[in-house]
Structures are given as C-alpha cells and as structure tokens.
Design a protein around this motif. Structure first.
Motif, short mmCIF file in Angstrom:
data_model
loop_
_atom_site.label_atom_id
_atom_site.label_comp_id
_atom_site.label_asym_id
_atom_site.label_seq_id
_atom_site.Cartn_x
_atom_site.Cartn_y
_atom_site.Cartn_z
N ASN A 92 0.87 -1.19 0.00
CA ASN A 92 0.00 0.00 0.00
C ASN A 92 0.91 1.23 0.00
O ASN A 92 2.13 1.10 0.04
CB ASN A 92 -0.94 0.01 1.22
CG ASN A 92 -0.17 -0.27 2.50
OD1 ASN A 92 0.83 0.37 2.77
ND2 ASN A 92 -0.62 -1.24 3.25
N MET A 93 0.30 2.41 -0.03
CA MET A 93 1.11 3.63 -0.08
C MET A 93 1.96 3.77 1.17
O MET A 93 3.14 4.12 1.11
CB MET A 93 0.17 4.84 -0.23
CG MET A 93 0.82 6.18 -0.19
SD MET A 93 1.07 6.79 1.52
CE MET A 93 1.72 8.40 1.17
N THR A 94 1.37 3.54 2.34
CA THR A 94 2.08 3.79 3.60
C THR A 94 3.34 2.94 3.69
O THR A 94 4.41 3.44 4.07
CB THR A 94 1.14 3.49 4.80
OG1 THR A 94 -0.06 4.27 4.64
CG2 THR A 94 1.79 3.84 6.12
N HIS A 121 -2.48 13.42 5.19
CA HIS A 121 -2.78 12.12 5.81
C HIS A 121 -1.51 11.66 6.54
O HIS A 121 -0.40 11.94 6.08
CB HIS A 121 -3.14 11.16 4.67
CG HIS A 121 -3.59 9.80 5.07
ND1 HIS A 121 -2.71 8.82 5.48
CD2 HIS A 121 -4.82 9.23 5.07
CE1 HIS A 121 -3.38 7.72 5.73
NE2 HIS A 121 -4.67 7.93 5.50
N ASN A 172 -7.46 14.11 1.69
CA ASN A 172 -8.57 13.17 1.86
C ASN A 172 -9.57 13.65 2.91
O ASN A 172 -10.67 13.15 2.99
CB ASN A 172 -8.05 11.77 2.24
CG ASN A 172 -7.48 11.72 3.65
OD1 ASN A 172 -6.78 12.64 4.07
ND2 ASN A 172 -7.77 10.66 4.38
N ASP A 197 2.04 12.77 -2.50
CA ASP A 197 1.09 11.73 -2.11
C ASP A 197 -0.17 11.95 -2.95
O ASP A 197 -0.95 12.87 -2.68
CB ASP A 197 0.77 11.84 -0.61
CG ASP A 197 -0.42 10.97 -0.21
OD1 ASP A 197 -0.92 10.21 -1.06
OD2 ASP A 197 -0.84 11.06 0.95
N VAL A 199 -2.63 9.77 -3.36
CA VAL A 199 -3.65 8.75 -3.06
C VAL A 199 -5.06 9.32 -3.25
O VAL A 199 -5.93 8.66 -3.83
CB VAL A 199 -3.46 8.18 -1.63
CG1 VAL A 199 -4.62 7.25 -1.27
CG2 VAL A 199 -2.15 7.42 -1.53
N HIS A 200 -5.28 10.55 -2.78
CA HIS A 200 -6.63 11.11 -2.94
C HIS A 200 -6.79 11.87 -4.25
O HIS A 200 -7.91 12.17 -4.67
CB HIS A 200 -6.96 12.04 -1.75
CG HIS A 200 -8.41 12.43 -1.71
ND1 HIS A 200 -9.43 11.50 -1.70
CD2 HIS A 200 -9.02 13.63 -1.73
CE1 HIS A 200 -10.59 12.13 -1.71
NE2 HIS A 200 -10.38 13.42 -1.73
N SER A 220 -2.58 4.57 -4.61
CA SER A 220 -3.06 3.31 -4.08
C SER A 220 -4.25 2.83 -4.89
O SER A 220 -5.25 3.55 -5.00
CB SER A 220 -3.47 3.55 -2.62
OG SER A 220 -3.06 2.50 -1.81
N TYR A 222 -6.72 0.82 -4.53
CA TYR A 222 -8.09 0.63 -4.02
C TYR A 222 -8.88 1.92 -3.95
O TYR A 222 -10.07 1.90 -3.63
CB TYR A 222 -8.06 -0.09 -2.66
CG TYR A 222 -7.61 0.73 -1.47
CD1 TYR A 222 -6.26 0.93 -1.20
CD2 TYR A 222 -8.53 1.26 -0.57
CE1 TYR A 222 -5.84 1.64 -0.08
CE2 TYR A 222 -8.12 1.98 0.54
CZ TYR A 222 -6.77 2.17 0.78
OH TYR A 222 -6.37 2.90 1.87
N LYS A 223 -8.25 3.04 -4.26
CA LYS A 223 -8.99 4.30 -4.28
C LYS A 223 -9.51 4.59 -5.69
O LYS A 223 -10.32 5.49 -5.87
CB LYS A 223 -8.09 5.46 -3.84
CG LYS A 223 -7.38 5.26 -2.52
CD LYS A 223 -8.28 5.38 -1.32
CE LYS A 223 -7.42 5.36 -0.05
NZ LYS A 223 -8.22 5.49 1.15
#
Ligand SMILES: Cc1ncc(COP(=O)(O)O)c(C=O)c1O
Length: 406
Positions: A92-94, A121, A172, A197, A199-200, A220, A222-223
């Motif tokens: 995952n991103m983290t 985040h 996010n 980042d 992700v959002h 990521s 799953y977003k």
C-alpha cells in the motif's frame, strides 16, 4: 465523450457490489472504492491460470512475468511516466512511503530538513517524522482555517537545508487540491526532492508526473476502482541510488530495488484492469489519451455532483462545511466534510449508516488537520466523497438524512 448520469447508470452495472446491494449508497470513495467486474475477473484469472512465482523456466511463470510487466507499463501510462521502469509496487502507499523514507533517511545528515504539511494524511507524515530519530529536522507547512496550505509559510520553510518536501496532491479530509507547481518551484530553487502523495488525487484527476516534474509520487489502487496495491513512481535514475532495505539476492535495479519479497501479482493484474476500465470511458487513439479523456470527464461529473451536495448541505441550519468552497475555477476534489451542531460526526455516520448511506466520520488518518481545525473533541468530520458511480438520488438521500439530524 462527456460523462453524464446516463453513463454513470451504465457504469454502475459494471460494479458487482452495486448490483448486489442496489440500496447501499457508497459515498465513502475517499476511504476506498468498489471494484469492477473486470478487476474481479482479472484477479480470478490470475489465480486460475498462473498462480506461480516469477522468473521460472516454464509457461505459467513466464505468463506472470509478462503480466507484471504489462501492469507496470499500463500504470506508467496512467501516471504519464516514461516507462514501466519508473513504477514499483508494494502492499500500500504507507508501506512504500516508509521504505522510501528509511532509504532517503540514510542519505541525510543531522540538521538536514524535511518538509511535510499540516494538511496531509499520516501516511505522508509519519514516515518522514520518523526521521527525527536520526536528527533530521522535520518542519510542517501551516494549514489555514480555509482548508488550504499557507503559501507564504511554505515559501518560508523551504530552505537551503531542505532535502525533501512531502506534500499531498489532494487532501482526503477536506478535498483541497494543493499548489504543486509552487511546491516544485520552491524545491527546485534549493535542490530538494519533491514527493507527492497522490492517493486522494489519483481517483479524481489525470496525472502527468513529467508535467508535475515529481521526483516521487505515490498512489493506491483501491482508491480508483482497483485492489489493494500501492504504487510508487520514481524519477528515472533516483531509486537506483537509494540505500533501500533489501535482500542481497534481490534485483538491485529500479523499479525492483524497493520491492521486497514476492509481489501480489494477482492483485497487480487487477490494478491493470482497473486502469483499463477507466480508459474504457475515454476516447482517443492511444491508452494515455483515453485515460486523460475519461478522467477529465468523470472528474467534471463528480465535481458537479459534489458541488450540488456542498451548496445544499451548506444551507441547512446547524451544518458547517469545512474546506475550500466550489468557487468558479477552483480546482478541488469531490470530497466534502461537515460538522453538525446537534450530533457528533460518529452519531451522524451511524444514523446514516442505518439508512444504508455509507459515509465516514472521524479523522480518516488525517489526524493533523482535524487537530489544527480544533475538531478532535467534536469527533472530527463527517466526510462524503463522490465517485464515478454515485448519483443525484444518492446525494438527495444523504441530504434528507442530514436535514433530519440537523
Ligand atoms: C491522502 C492519503 N494518503 C495516504 C493514504 C494511505 O494509503 P494506503 O492505505 O495505501 O497506505 C490514504 C488512505 O486513505 C490517503 O487518503
């Protein structure tokens, strides 16, 4: 081709979870989106046809190698990267960001500075804050009550000692879109790396890592309608030089250098299918053109629906909207967060959840902005996110629910 309600209703048929639960309003996209039938099929096919390890001298293994390479290339096109060699995969991103911060931390001296923001985040703060243990000075750009970063503070905090600036593309928590061009200009002036980042950002806007001139960008799957796979873009030549944690037997070249252990190749096949699904809503000669066209039109649709929600919810007495508004010309993500005078975010989310309306409450791991805005005691924010499969009817149901609570 524009993306309209008619297209949205058609798209809904491609998401098995929406077909199975037609009464559920999934307005929780910023927490994670539903996946398409094509993603489910791609993952199932990977397990059914080539569930073996990579680099073997037999057909199913060669097939896994081929699929992994195909996925790297498709994700590279999605991000506007030069080639699949810039794309690393992870859990995952983290996890990828921690691996990266550990490696970059080894190249820094005591007193070197890393800049983060109060809006991000924790996934884009914690890995960099950890470097304080090594004597690195971690500073943060101030968040204004408007939900935007303080540009003057950003300029003041990028100093000749700054080695890296880790900033979100979009928040996010509030939907804010940050001034990445400013972040790049400032970091260029002092020779610092720029890490984004996304992700959002990735589910809502086309990305061009070369135009952004990013050194690193994370997102990521799953977003954006895919499975749980983290993606790291690295500028060509950068990852090869980093002292990443890795086994002596592992391929030391980028993009593999940061990929420890065996990848989830079936999920990565699903990620490729997710990007191809997005592209299927666009027109143009090549994959990149179709992705950009689709993202642009889906983004407009999501923006319009989010604006309808924003403008209506703002006029309900006892509701406060946080974050930037939908002023003409403002770029922002279709994510809207509110607080209610008469209910905590948790109470509201529970009441709405009981009506099959899925929205998130709390801080969504964006604990710093919630703290800075003084919302911890009130249980944080009630967040609504619009995805490509959300309709006006769902927003109307949400508004009716909130009106009752308010
Ligand atoms: C803006 C942002 N950054 C980072 C993350 C962490 O992503 P992951 O769950 O892939 O580690 C999230 C997850 O919600 C996020 O919204």
């Amino acid at each position: 081709m524009a993306y309209t309600l008619e297209h949205c209703l058609r798209a809904r048929q491609d998401f098995p979870a929406l077909q199975r639960n037609p009464g559920l309003a999934f307005l929780d996209g910023p927490g994670g989106s539903q996946v398409t039938r094509s993603v489910v099929d791609a993952i199932a096919d990977a397990y059914a046809s080539c569930n073996v390890n990579t680099h073997g001298n037999f057909a199913p293994s060669r097939e896994v190698d081929r699929r992994l390479e195909a996925a790297r290339n498709v994700v590279a096109v999605f991000l506007g990267a030069k080639s699949g060699d810039c794309i690393s995969f992870g859990q995952n991103m983290t996890t990828l960001n921690f691996s990266l911060s550990t490696a970059i931390g080894r190249t820094l001296q005591k007193g070197d500075e890393v800049l983060i923001t109060q809006l991000d985040h924790e996934g884009n703060r914690g890995p960099w804050l950890k470097l304080e243990e090594r004597g690195v000075v971690v500073r943060e750009v101030r968040l204004l009550e408007s939900g935007e970063l303080d540009a003057g503070d950003m300029a003041a905090k990028v100093t000749p000692r700054t080695k890296l600036f880790a900033i979100g593309g979009s928040a996010n928590s509030l939907g804010t879109v940050n001034d990445l061009a400013l972040a790049r200009r400032l970091t260029r002036q002092v020779g610092a790396l720029l890490l984004i980042d996304a992700v959002h950002y990735a589910p809502h806007f086309p990305i061009d890592v070369q135009a952004l001139d990013a050194d690193f960008l994370l997102c990521s799957g799953y977003k954006f309608y895919g499975p749980h796979v983290g993606v790291l873009y690295s500028r060509p030549g950068l990852l090869d030089r980093l002292p990443t944690d890795r086994l002596s037997v592992q391929d030391p070249a980028a993009p593999y250098r940061i990929e420890t252990g065996t990848l989830n190749s079936a999920a990565i096949d699903g990620l490729r299918a997710a990007v191809e699904y997005i592209a299927s809503w666009g027109s143009g000669a090549g994959l990149r053109e179709r992705i950009v066209d689709a993202m642009t039109h889906i983004s407009d649709y999501e923006h319009d629906l989010a604006k309808i929600y924003h403008d209506a919810v703002r006029s309900i007495p006892g509701v406060r909207v946080w974050g930037p508004d939908f002023a003409e010309g403002r770029v922002r993500a279709p994510t809207v967060s509110i607080t209610l005078d008469k209910a905590t975010a948790g109470e509201a989310a529970k009441a709405l959840g009981d009506q099959d309306i899925c929205v998130w409450d709390g801080d969504f791991y964006a604990s710093r902005p919630v703290q800075v805005l003084g919302l911890v005691e009130r249980g944080g924010l009630l967040r609504t996110g619009i995805s490509m499969y959300n309709t006006r009817d769902e927003v109307n149901r949400l508004l009716a629910g909130i009106e009752k609570l308010a």
